[in-house]
Design a protein around this motif. Structure first.
Motif, PDB file in Angstrom:
ATOM      1  N   GLY A 174       1.257  -7.926  -7.773  1.00 17.80           N
ATOM      2  CA  GLY A 174       2.082  -7.007  -7.548  1.00 17.80           C
ATOM      3  C   GLY A 174       1.285  -6.683  -5.972  1.00 17.80           C
ATOM      4  O   GLY A 174       0.851  -7.455  -5.230  1.00 17.80           O
ATOM      5  N   HIS A 175       2.899  -6.475  -4.906  1.00 15.44           N
ATOM      6  CA  HIS A 175       2.385  -5.816  -3.719  1.00 15.44           C
ATOM      7  C   HIS A 175       1.223  -5.497  -3.454  1.00 15.44           C
ATOM      8  O   HIS A 175       1.195  -4.136  -4.108  1.00 15.44           O
ATOM      9  N   LEU A 222       8.852  -8.859  -7.347  1.00 18.71           N
ATOM     10  CA  LEU A 222       7.554  -8.007  -6.378  1.00 18.71           C
ATOM     11  C   LEU A 222       8.597  -7.127  -5.734  1.00 18.71           C
ATOM     12  O   LEU A 222       8.142  -6.408  -5.526  1.00 18.71           O
ATOM     13  N   THR A 265      -3.508  -9.821  -6.190  1.00 18.64           N
ATOM     14  CA  THR A 265      -2.256  -8.808  -4.848  1.00 18.64           C
ATOM     15  C   THR A 265      -3.540  -9.879  -3.510  1.00 18.64           C
ATOM     16  O   THR A 265      -4.837 -10.335  -3.545  1.00 18.64           O
ATOM     17  N   LYS A 286       9.559 -12.563  -5.072  1.00 22.23           N
ATOM     18  CA  LYS A 286       9.994 -11.469  -4.420  1.00 22.23           C
ATOM     19  C   LYS A 286      11.222 -10.772  -4.341  1.00 22.23           C
ATOM     20  O   LYS A 286      11.072  -9.827  -4.755  1.00 22.23           O
TER      21      LYS A 286
END
Length: 264
Positions: free
Chosen positions: A167-168, A143, A241, A139
């Protein structure tokens, strides 16, 4: 005899004015705390939904421009890519070499990038996405910067196997927010220093468990829903996601196959 009339003495009850003032002050203080808490929560929401997106998108855009400068191409201009060759039927592998080279002159991205290094650019015209691809899915290092993260241990762009990305969906640039809009036949390009790889979307898994590692396997196939996925070797792209939006309860998965490779 006359009856004596008793005189009643009125009793005056005095209210504790001090206690009333304390109660009113307590209510006022409680109301101030509620309002303050509400403002703090609104600021936190604004930070998550607006500020983190603004910061991450700006950083991601700067990284894309830096990669393009390093590759010696005009900023903001995607390299021209011819129409991809027809999508191969399931069971056929695209005519590309093994990861690292071979395959009639077509080569995959060779060396493994450093952890958190941005080394490619992904473009998805259907949802208007242009974002850097970095090594790893941490993170803090990847990300939350608005980058798309490459799952370590999966294939590199154009390689035989599964080039798997995360991906977020919400906050921190949310590059994969709208991948649920992708449909079979949509094109996704992944650009590296020397090569542009085009993948064609052909399968979607709307919801699976976070621990469903089969979706990023070399031959991607859900462990939770084994009827969804592939059975034969090939060169695949996987996008993952969170779903539903604003939660991390499940995972949304989009798969594609390599359909074209162009040297710059």
């Amino acid at each position: 005899m006359r009856q004596r009339t008793r005189e009643r003495i009125p009793v005056v009850v005095q209210r504790d004015r001090r206690g009333g003032r304390l109660a009113a002050r307590g209510l006022w203080t409680g109301a101030e705390l509620v309002v303050t808490l509400g403002v703090v929560l609104l600021l936190l929401v604004a930070h998550q939904l607006w500020w983190t997106n603004r910061q991450a998108r700006a950083e991601a855009a700067d990284t894309v421009h830096a990669l393009q400068r390093d590759w010696g191409e005009p900023e903001g201009v995607a390299p021209a890519v011819a129409d991809p060759s027809p999508e191969p039927a399931e069971g056929d592998s695209p005519a590309v070499g093994e990861e690292g080279g071979g395959g009639g002159g077509r080569t995959a991205a060779a060396s493994t990038p450093r952890r958190s290094q941005a080394y490619a650019v992904i473009r998805i015209p259907r949802i208007g996405l242009t974002a850097p691809v970095a090594q790893g899915i941490s993170k803090h290092g990847v990300l939350d910067k608005g980058y798309v993260g490459h799952y370590p241990g999966t294939a590199q762009p154009g390689g035989s196997g599964n080039f798997a990305l995360a991906g977020h969906r919400n906050t921190h640039g949310e590059p994969f927010r709208h991948i649920d809009r992708l449909r079979a036949g949509d094109r996704i390009t992944v650009e590296t220093r020397d090569t542009v790889y085009t993948y064609t979307v052909d399968k979607t898994l709307a919801r699976t468990q976070p621990g469903d590692s089969g979706v990023i396997a070399t031959v991607p196939r859900s462990n939770v829903k084994p009827y969804v996925g592939y059975r034969t070797a090939g060169s695949y792209l996987t996008l993952t996601t969170c779903t539903p939006e604003f939660t991390s309860r499940y995972r949304l998965v989009v798969w594609g196959r390599l359909s074209d490779v162009r040297q710059r």
